[in-house]
Design a protein around this motif. Sequence first.
Motif, PDB file in Angstrom:
ATOM      1  N   VAL A 117     -12.765  -6.254   6.431  1.00  0.00           N
ATOM      2  CA  VAL A 117     -11.539  -7.016   6.647  1.00  0.00           C
ATOM      3  C   VAL A 117     -10.378  -6.032   6.760  1.00  0.00           C
ATOM      4  CG1 VAL A 117     -10.052  -8.851   5.764  1.00  0.00           C
ATOM      5  CG2 VAL A 117     -12.510  -8.900   5.268  1.00  0.00           C
ATOM      6  N   PHE A 118      -9.952  -5.773   7.987  1.00  0.00           N
ATOM      7  CA  PHE A 118      -8.849  -4.831   8.209  1.00  0.00           C
ATOM      8  C   PHE A 118      -7.534  -5.604   8.073  1.00  0.00           C
ATOM      9  CE2 PHE A 118     -12.481  -2.932  10.404  1.00  0.00           C
ATOM     10  CZ  PHE A 118     -12.461  -1.661   9.842  1.00  0.00           C
ATOM     11  N   ASN A 119      -6.901  -5.414   6.919  1.00  0.00           N
ATOM     12  CA  ASN A 119      -5.707  -6.168   6.553  1.00  0.00           C
ATOM     13  C   ASN A 119      -4.423  -5.416   6.944  1.00  0.00           C
ATOM     14  OD1 ASN A 119      -4.207  -8.247   5.342  1.00  0.00           O
ATOM     15  ND2 ASN A 119      -4.269  -7.280   3.326  1.00  0.00           N
ATOM     16  N   LYS A 120      -3.313  -6.118   6.845  1.00  0.00           N
ATOM     17  CA  LYS A 120      -1.961  -5.578   7.075  1.00  0.00           C
ATOM     18  C   LYS A 120      -1.728  -5.132   8.525  1.00  0.00           C
ATOM     19  CE  LYS A 120      -1.445  -4.084   2.260  1.00  0.00           C
ATOM     20  NZ  LYS A 120      -0.896  -3.072   1.322  1.00  0.00           N
ATOM     21  N   ILE A 121      -2.286  -5.887   9.483  1.00  0.00           N
ATOM     22  CA  ILE A 121      -2.033  -5.538  10.886  1.00  0.00           C
ATOM     23  C   ILE A 121      -0.553  -5.747  11.239  1.00  0.00           C
ATOM     24  CG2 ILE A 121      -4.397  -6.010  11.638  1.00  0.00           C
ATOM     25  CD1 ILE A 121      -3.425  -8.699  12.719  1.00  0.00           C
ATOM     26  N   ASP A 122       0.140  -6.571  10.435  1.00  0.00           N
ATOM     27  CA  ASP A 122       1.569  -6.797  10.676  1.00  0.00           C
ATOM     28  C   ASP A 122       2.397  -5.561  10.333  1.00  0.00           C
ATOM     29  OD1 ASP A 122       0.667  -7.513   7.973  1.00  0.00           O
ATOM     30  OD2 ASP A 122       2.793  -7.857   7.568  1.00  0.00           O
ATOM     31  N   ALA A 123       1.835  -4.680   9.469  1.00  0.00           N
ATOM     32  CA  ALA A 123       2.556  -3.465   9.060  1.00  0.00           C
ATOM     33  C   ALA A 123       2.106  -2.235   9.843  1.00  0.00           C
ATOM     34  CB  ALA A 123       2.360  -3.222   7.561  1.00  0.00           C
ATOM     35  N   PHE A 124       1.175  -2.423  10.778  1.00  0.00           N
ATOM     36  CA  PHE A 124       0.631  -1.290  11.530  1.00  0.00           C
ATOM     37  C   PHE A 124       1.683  -0.747  12.501  1.00  0.00           C
ATOM     38  CE2 PHE A 124      -1.541   0.770  15.010  1.00  0.00           C
ATOM     39  CZ  PHE A 124      -2.542   1.504  14.371  1.00  0.00           C
TER      40      PHE A 124
ATOM     41  N   GLY B 285     -12.409  -3.023  -2.415  1.00  0.00           N
ATOM     42  CA  GLY B 285     -11.566  -2.182  -1.578  1.00  0.00           C
ATOM     43  C   GLY B 285     -10.744  -1.217  -2.400  1.00  0.00           C
ATOM     44  N   TYR B 286     -10.029  -0.374  -1.706  1.00  0.00           N
ATOM     45  CA  TYR B 286      -9.130   0.585  -2.336  1.00  0.00           C
ATOM     46  C   TYR B 286      -8.014  -0.190  -3.039  1.00  0.00           C
ATOM     47  CZ  TYR B 286      -7.401   5.411  -2.650  1.00  0.00           C
ATOM     48  OH  TYR B 286      -7.051   6.660  -3.094  1.00  0.00           O
TER      49      TYR B 286
ATOM     50  N   HIS C  23     -15.018  -6.179   2.307  1.00  0.00           N
ATOM     51  CA  HIS C  23     -14.409  -4.863   2.104  1.00  0.00           C
ATOM     52  C   HIS C  23     -13.034  -4.882   2.762  1.00  0.00           C
ATOM     53  CE1 HIS C  23     -14.870  -0.180   2.372  1.00  0.00           C
ATOM     54  NE2 HIS C  23     -13.649  -0.568   2.011  1.00  0.00           N
ATOM     55  N   VAL C  24     -11.994  -5.030   1.942  1.00  0.00           N
ATOM     56  CA  VAL C  24     -10.624  -5.144   2.457  1.00  0.00           C
ATOM     57  C   VAL C  24     -10.038  -3.741   2.640  1.00  0.00           C
ATOM     58  CG1 VAL C  24      -8.360  -6.190   2.110  1.00  0.00           C
ATOM     59  CG2 VAL C  24     -10.401  -7.316   1.202  1.00  0.00           C
ATOM     60  N   VAL C  25      -9.457  -3.499   3.821  1.00  0.00           N
ATOM     61  CA  VAL C  25      -8.922  -2.185   4.180  1.00  0.00           C
ATOM     62  C   VAL C  25      -7.470  -2.343   4.618  1.00  0.00           C
ATOM     63  CG1 VAL C  25      -9.166  -0.187   5.711  1.00  0.00           C
ATOM     64  CG2 VAL C  25     -11.211  -1.434   4.942  1.00  0.00           C
ATOM     65  N   ASP C  26      -6.606  -1.464   4.135  1.00  0.00           N
ATOM     66  CA  ASP C  26      -5.213  -1.440   4.594  1.00  0.00           C
ATOM     67  C   ASP C  26      -5.152  -0.595   5.865  1.00  0.00           C
ATOM     68  OD1 ASP C  26      -2.547  -1.152   5.077  1.00  0.00           O
ATOM     69  OD2 ASP C  26      -2.045  -0.193   3.164  1.00  0.00           O
ATOM     70  N   ILE C  27      -5.219  -1.251   7.013  1.00  0.00           N
ATOM     71  CA  ILE C  27      -5.282  -0.511   8.278  1.00  0.00           C
ATOM     72  C   ILE C  27      -3.947   0.152   8.622  1.00  0.00           C
ATOM     73  CG2 ILE C  27      -4.637  -2.389   9.843  1.00  0.00           C
ATOM     74  CD1 ILE C  27      -7.007  -1.376  11.643  1.00  0.00           C
ATOM     75  N   SER C  28      -2.883  -0.230   7.936  1.00  0.00           N
ATOM     76  CA  SER C  28      -1.586   0.406   8.184  1.00  0.00           C
ATOM     77  C   SER C  28      -1.451   1.733   7.448  1.00  0.00           C
ATOM     78  CB  SER C  28      -0.447  -0.528   7.755  1.00  0.00           C
ATOM     79  OG  SER C  28      -0.412  -0.680   6.340  1.00  0.00           O
ATOM     80  N   HIS C  29      -2.393   2.025   6.533  1.00  0.00           N
ATOM     81  CA  HIS C  29      -2.333   3.284   5.791  1.00  0.00           C
ATOM     82  C   HIS C  29      -2.822   4.426   6.682  1.00  0.00           C
ATOM     83  CE1 HIS C  29      -3.031   6.333   2.713  1.00  0.00           C
ATOM     84  NE2 HIS C  29      -2.307   5.597   1.890  1.00  0.00           N
TER      85      HIS C  29
END
Length: 408
Positions: free
Chosen positions: A319-326, A209-210, A286-292
């Motif tokens: 894997v769309f991560n950081k849904i808590d920060a969205f 991931g990024y 593939h981990v993605v920061d969905i809050s970005h």
Amino acid sequence: MKEDIKISTAESEKAALVGLITPRQNEIKANEYLDELAFLADTAGAVTVKKFLQRTEYPNPRTYVGKGKLEEIRLFVEENDISVVIFDDDLSTKQVSNIERELKVKILDRTSLILDIFAKRAQTANAKAQVELAQYQYLLPRLTRMWTHLERQRGGIGMRGPGETQIETDRRIILDKISRLKEELRNIDKQKSIQRKNRGKLTRVALVGYTNVGKSTLMNLLSKSDVFAENKLFATLDTTVRKVIIDNLPFLLTDTVGFIRKLPTHLVESFKSTLDEVRDADILLHVVDISHPQFEEQIEVVNKTLEELGASDKPVIMVFNKIDAFTYTPKDEDDLTPKTRENISLDELESSWMSRLGDDCVFISAKKGINIDELKQKIYQRAKEIHLSRFPYNDLLFQNYAEIGDTE
């Protein structure tokens, strides 16, 4: 020749950032790139004081920006005690020399800044050798600027040499070092290949991931280990491998270096041995920061890098991560303008193109532990298929385990 090739940014240094708005890079994207550059500067230990943008057709071949903008930057640098000016693109030797002459402070470009962070983060012999190789490859075409004071041979009695100038000597020394480092990395790669073979036929799952999307945090959660993780770019340089067991199924989980936009080719080349773990993986997470705000562009960057590594055909779980920060801002009902990324809710995103991924995606928060069981089940199902293809006689064990689970 200079002994220390690392370009350091001391913690107290104040930085100004410079980028361009061009036909290929609009103002929104240019600002986003500078925000990322500011994050890189912060990771390196510098404090960003101001960002400069200039609208132009193409970079000025002499000074990157125009004469007027360079004068504006010079005045700001002098009035605010700026010690380093960082440019968002790679600069040529000529550009750096001309800019330094005008601004009279340290000049860095995006690559030299990333190299500095890599040098700070490298811990193992493998990572240090890879960083050193990338540094020398970066410095080689820039020797002319570094050694202008030594271009002429010293004269006088006893100083008449074989005709080799200082810059030629340094170039030869660097080429020798590059050759030595490549050989050292080849030997390390052979050792790692043996290690990978010794792991047997266990299913291999790699986190990709990024940079700064939460891969190491997820690694710690799944493997119950203590991999270094923080809110900085390139927190992980060394590949980490842990054995993980979900239910009754063992597999190997690998954490890898994060990718980033405008990553120079020679940096990717230098880290090829580290990224071999990605090529050898059976499944990619593939981990993605969905809050970005620009997570979709980050996905494209990762996919492009995977393609360059020859790993784009592997099974992938998004894997769309950081849904808590969205976060998002709902539009007013009477606002008829098209929705932007900031106006779209998480539910709307999940029902967009992501819905077509089906079982190949999951929305989680590694930090809060949200939906981790769902992710584990997806990994389990994929890893089980691969495991049974290699150990078909284990199918009975899985059936017995399932029956035990049903009776509990």
